[in-house]
Design an enzyme around this catalytic site. Structure first.
Site, PDB file in Angstrom:
ATOM      1  CE  LYS A  66      -4.413   1.388   2.483  1.00  0.00           C
ATOM      2  NZ  LYS A  66      -5.593   0.136   3.286  1.00  0.00           N
ATOM      3  CG  ASP A 160     -14.831   2.142   4.007  1.00  0.00           C
ATOM      4  OD1 ASP A 160     -15.699   3.174   4.052  1.00  0.00           O
ATOM      5  OD2 ASP A 160     -13.902   2.768   3.095  1.00  0.00           O
TER       6      ASP A 160
END
Length: 182
Positions: A66, A160
């Site tokens: 990431k 989320d």
């Protein structure tokens, strides 16, 4: 505090009496990771497939990196470091594992295990009729709750939670929660 003068030129030291040959350090560097194709893109990061280099130890054979660019964002580095802090605290079989963090001047790379299977939404859409059998849904839900309980017991919330942030292993039997921790 005493400053160390630097004239922009090499000076001999006890450990290195002669200047290194041009390109010497580049030849001695061993790649820690081999980046592959892009897997996805988030609001403030890019995720790429990776394989560990020859010098990597105790890491899975398949990785996801990431990549955050933090040079131009106010508070960007603090946000990324918070995610690193959270992932280091959440060592659980149903939470994606953080393997390493590489911090550069303008970017931070989070090296995580790669979960080979589909996300939960893809798996549901691939089922006959577009829904899960009760037994499978119960198994996934139990694993998801175990991951969330683990996070909540450490005072972390997943901000989320959605099918795209719930990954399944390649045999589609185990849930792994990714992203959105805070």
């Amino acid at each position: 505090m005493r400053g160390v003068p630097y004239a922009g030129e090499w000076r001999p030291t006890k450990n290195m009496p002669n200047p290194p040959e041009r390109g010497f350090l580049e030849k001695q560097t061993v790649a820690l990771l081999q980046l592959g194709p892009t897997l996805g893109q988030g609001a403030n990061c890019l995720v790429a497939e990776a394989e560990p280099g020859a010098s990597a130890v105790n890491v899975p054979s398949r990785l996801a990196v990431k990549m955050f660019s933090v040079a131009h964002e106010a508070g960007g580095m603090a946000q990324v470091m918070w995610e690193v802090h959270v992932l280091r605290q959440l060592q659980h079989e149903n939470v994606v594992r953080l393997c390493d963090v590489v911090e550069m001047a303008d970017a931070v790379y989070l090296v995580m295990e790669r979960i080979e299977g589909p996300d939960l939404g893809q798996h549901i859409r691939a089922q006959p009729g577009g829904f899960l059998q009760e037994r499978e849904a119960r198994t996934f839900f139990r694993q998801l709750l175990a991951a969330l309980r683990h996070a909540h017991n450490r005072n972390f919330l997943h901000g989320d939670l959605k099918p795209e942030n719930i990954r399944l292993d390649d045999s589609c039997t185990q849930v792994r929660v990714v992203g959105g921790t805070g």
